[in-house]
Design an enzyme around this catalytic site. Structure first.
Site, PDB file in Angstrom:
ATOM      1  N   ASP A  44      20.348 -24.949  77.681  1.00 34.98           N
ATOM      2  CA  ASP A  44      19.473 -25.875  76.977  1.00 34.98           C
ATOM      3  C   ASP A  44      20.126 -26.445  75.729  1.00 34.98           C
ATOM      4  O   ASP A  44      21.297 -26.244  75.455  1.00 34.98           O
ATOM      5  CB  ASP A  44      18.090 -25.264  76.715  1.00 34.98           C
ATOM      6  CG  ASP A  44      18.170 -23.931  76.031  1.00 34.98           C
ATOM      7  OD1 ASP A  44      19.129 -23.736  75.264  1.00 34.98           O
ATOM      8  OD2 ASP A  44      17.282 -23.081  76.258  1.00 34.98           O
ATOM      9  N   LYS A  97      14.963 -29.129  76.171  1.00 40.62           N
ATOM     10  CA  LYS A  97      14.160 -28.290  75.277  1.00 40.62           C
ATOM     11  C   LYS A  97      14.361 -28.568  73.808  1.00 40.62           C
ATOM     12  O   LYS A  97      14.516 -27.666  73.027  1.00 40.62           O
ATOM     13  CB  LYS A  97      14.429 -26.794  75.533  1.00 40.62           C
ATOM     14  CG  LYS A  97      13.703 -26.252  76.737  1.00 40.62           C
ATOM     15  CD  LYS A  97      12.435 -25.611  76.306  1.00 40.62           C
ATOM     16  CE  LYS A  97      11.783 -24.873  77.442  1.00 40.62           C
ATOM     17  NZ  LYS A  97      11.793 -23.469  77.297  1.00 40.62           N
ATOM     18  N   MET A 157      11.867 -22.761  63.851  1.00 39.49           N
ATOM     19  CA  MET A 157      11.055 -23.891  64.320  1.00 39.49           C
ATOM     20  C   MET A 157      10.050 -24.325  63.258  1.00 39.49           C
ATOM     21  O   MET A 157       8.934 -24.733  63.583  1.00 39.49           O
ATOM     22  CB  MET A 157      10.293 -23.514  65.610  1.00 39.49           C
ATOM     23  CG  MET A 157      11.192 -23.060  66.722  1.00 39.49           C
ATOM     24  SD  MET A 157      10.267 -22.392  68.116  1.00 39.49           S
ATOM     25  CE  MET A 157       9.776 -20.804  67.507  1.00 39.49           C
TER      26      MET A 157
HETATM   27  N1  SAH Z   1      16.487 -17.837  70.499  1.00 43.32           N
HETATM   28  C1  SAH Z   1      16.877 -18.613  69.351  1.00 43.32           C
HETATM   29  C2  SAH Z   1      15.707 -19.307  68.708  1.00 43.32           C
HETATM   30  C3  SAH Z   1      15.068 -20.342  69.584  1.00 43.32           C
HETATM   31  S1  SAH Z   1      13.773 -21.173  68.776  1.00 43.32           S
HETATM   32  C4  SAH Z   1      17.593 -17.699  68.367  1.00 43.32           C
HETATM   33  O1  SAH Z   1      17.579 -16.482  68.505  1.00 43.32           O
HETATM   34  O2  SAH Z   1      18.223 -18.235  67.448  1.00 43.32           O
HETATM   35  C5  SAH Z   1      14.596 -22.586  68.170  1.00 43.32           C
HETATM   36  C6  SAH Z   1      14.744 -22.508  66.654  1.00 43.32           C
HETATM   37  O3  SAH Z   1      15.824 -21.674  66.325  1.00 43.32           O
HETATM   38  C7  SAH Z   1      15.038 -23.820  65.997  1.00 43.32           C
HETATM   39  O4  SAH Z   1      13.873 -24.591  65.800  1.00 43.32           O
HETATM   40  C8  SAH Z   1      15.611 -23.349  64.690  1.00 43.32           C
HETATM   41  O5  SAH Z   1      14.613 -22.916  63.818  1.00 43.32           O
HETATM   42  C9  SAH Z   1      16.383 -22.123  65.125  1.00 43.32           C
HETATM   43  N2  SAH Z   1      17.802 -22.397  65.345  1.00 43.32           N
HETATM   44  C10 SAH Z   1      18.477 -22.251  66.478  1.00 43.32           C
HETATM   45  N3  SAH Z   1      19.779 -22.542  66.300  1.00 43.32           N
HETATM   46  C11 SAH Z   1      19.920 -22.855  65.012  1.00 43.32           C
HETATM   47  C12 SAH Z   1      21.014 -23.214  64.191  1.00 43.32           C
HETATM   48  N4  SAH Z   1      22.259 -23.316  64.682  1.00 43.32           N
HETATM   49  N5  SAH Z   1      20.799 -23.455  62.888  1.00 43.32           N
HETATM   50  C13 SAH Z   1      19.568 -23.356  62.365  1.00 43.32           C
HETATM   51  N6  SAH Z   1      18.495 -23.031  63.092  1.00 43.32           N
HETATM   52  C14 SAH Z   1      18.667 -22.772  64.389  1.00 43.32           C
END
Ligand code: SAH
Length: 506
Positions: free
Chosen positions: A35, A57, A172
């Protein structure tokens, strides 16, 4: 027979933060389902034959609904495929890994979970913010900032959460920042508490905004701070000035196009990435077998014992020569008594892979320097072989012949335009801000201009970083304005020259 699904954490952003286990399963995947947050470079670990399916997504743009993703996982596993379901961060941290594993369980299909570095910890770490610290925080919580809008009531216990945990990390949450911060203050978290947003954490375009719980929503709106970002609340944010390490790297924030061949680019890319740059590999040239055929090289190889010197002018030349030698069932011993010269340290190193040490390597790396370094070794009666590219300059053989040597120049390979990358290059120039283009040969400069179909005047904002004076001259002759040249004509020298240029800019 059923296959298996690996629900795999892709890590927070930088593809190198994938786990070893994640890489291992990618390497044997039949299907990769990925995704928005998973770096596309991770797909390169999968076999070229693996099917790669993007399921999107972004918050509002679901390329495939969650139900359809689950159907797809089940269908592929039932076909007996090894399926890697690659998810940003960790699959069980707001990754819907729970739903997917439950569905697989209900369908009686085998699956495994491979944890990943979650952005909740990884993004703050790359911004120099530890989620716990002996002096500032002994607990942290990871909270959704995007509650299901269909839910009537909040499932977050703001009254308990706001002050119970030292560090709060919201994922998020960019869109809901005003209501999150209001809830925190309303439930007793002081408005003066340090807070930070980290966008695209661990990636070369990471952005950080530091403020307080009281004013961060307003500040974020003012600078149009966008998702994806983690929102961090707590005294640990105040530690950032003493723990910043990533966004202070010398090339941080710089986008560099690397035009070397696919095989040679990684060496330069890794070096530049280590220095904090964002690199886009767009090879403008490709190495092919000699267009005039191998006759000349084959004749020379058959007669190798009669040469006094063999001179290599590039790593490509070394590889092409030994590949041909092997093609004839021979190896390094065929070189017999011939002495070896290499144009530079990289070429000399390429020889060591065949168990050979160069006898002469000049201090500076161009044809003129190589000729000068050879001069004391030549009496004027030598036979010299130069296996190299068709397009190379004639200065080296001309000089050696003037000194009386018999010089055979043989085509060992050809450098051709990587026409397959024309569209990619044009697209990059149109869509991305490219600050620097690295060029490591004159042919790379010419191919860059021809593939991009750009006029020199269209490229006034781009700095061309050249490996040496010959390449720089080609840039100048093409009418390019911003040119910097490495002092030492090596990949390390090129990286150093870009760093010096950047420091001067700031
Ligand atoms: N499973 C993922 C989270 C998925 S929800 C994890 O463990 O990181 C998606 C959210 O993750 C985004 O809205 C943001 O808040 C955060 N996110 C994911 N990658 C990111 C990144 N490189 N930098 C900042 N926030 C990130």
């Amino acid at each position: 027979m059923n296959g298996i699904v690996y629900l795999t954490g892709a890590g927070p952003g930088d593809y190198r933060l994938l786990t070893l286990r994640g890489r291992e399963v990618l390497e044997r995947a039949d299907v990769v389902i990925y995704d928005y947050l998973a770096d596309p470079r991770l797909l390169e670990f999968a076999p070229p034959t693996a099917e790669k399916i993007y399921v999107g997504k972004k918050a509002a743009d679901h390329t495939l609904s969650q139900d359809k993703i689950i159907d797809l996982l089940i269908a592929k596993a039932k076909e007996g495929k090894i399926v890697v379901r690659l998810k940003g961060g960790d699959p069980f941290v707001f990754g819907r890994g729970g739903e997917e594993s439950r569905a697989l369980h209900d369908a009686g299909l085998p699956f495994e979970i491979i944890p990943g570095v979650t952005s909740a910890i990884g993004a703050p770490a790359y911004a120099g913010i530890p989620v716990t610290d002996r002096t500032a925080a002994s607990s942290f919580a990871v909270v959704t900032g995007h509650e299901d809008p269909t839910k009537g009531q909040s499932s977050i216990h703001w009254d308990k959460l706001a002050t119970a945990v030292d560090t709060l990390v919201f994922l998020m949450g960019v869109h809901n920042l005003p209501s999150i911060t209001q809830q925190l203050v309303a439930h007793g978290r002081p408005a003066t508490t340090p807070a930070a947003l980290v966008r695209w954490g661990t990636k070369a375009d990471q952005e950080t905004l530091v403020a307080t719980v009281g004013d961060i929503a307003e500040k974020a709106a003012a600078c149009h701070f966008k998702a994806p970002a983690v929102f961090i609340v707590g005294d640990v944010v105040a530690l950032r000035p003493s723990m910043q390490w990533f966004d202070t790297k010398p090339l941080f924030g710089l986008t560099i196009a690397v035009t070397r061949t696919h095989a040679q680019a990684p060496d330069l890319t890794h070096r530049l990435e280590e220095l904090g740059a964002r690199c886009l590999e767009v090879p403008t040239i490709r190495i092919t077998p000699p267009t005039d055929g191998y006759q000349a090289l084959d004749t020379a190889i058959a007669d190798l014992e009669h040469y006094d010197w063999v001179i290599f002018t590039s790593t490509n030349g070394v590889d092409a020569f030994f590949r041909r030698l092997q093609h004839h069932g021979r190896d390094s011993r065929a070189l017999g008594r011939a002495k070896l010269a290499a144009i530079g340290s990289a070429t000399a190193k390429a020889l060591t892979a065949y168990g050979l040490q160069a006898d002469v390597v000049p201090g500076a790396y161009c044809a003129e320097d190589l000729a000068a370094a050879l001069e004391p070794h030549l009496s004027g009666k030598e036979r010299i072989l130069i296996p190299r590219a068709k397009e190379a300059r004639s200065v080296l053989p001309d000089t050696l012949r003037r000194w009386g040597a018999v010089v055979d120049v043989c085509q060992a390979y050809c450098t051709v335009e990587a026409s397959e990358n024309g569209a990619v290059l044009k697209d990059l120039l149109a869509r991305q801000t490219i600050d620097v283009v690295t060029v490591t040969s004159s042919s790379a400069v010419r191919s860059f201009l021809s593939l991009s179909q750009a006029q020199a005047s269209d490229l006034d904002d781009i700095t061309f970083a050249c490996i040496g004076p010959i390449t720089a001259r080609t840039c100048q002759e093409a009418g390019l304005k911003k040119i910097v040249t490495a002092q030492t004509y090596t990949i390390a020298g090129l990286a150093e020259c870009i760093t010096d240029w950047r420091i001067k800019q700031s």
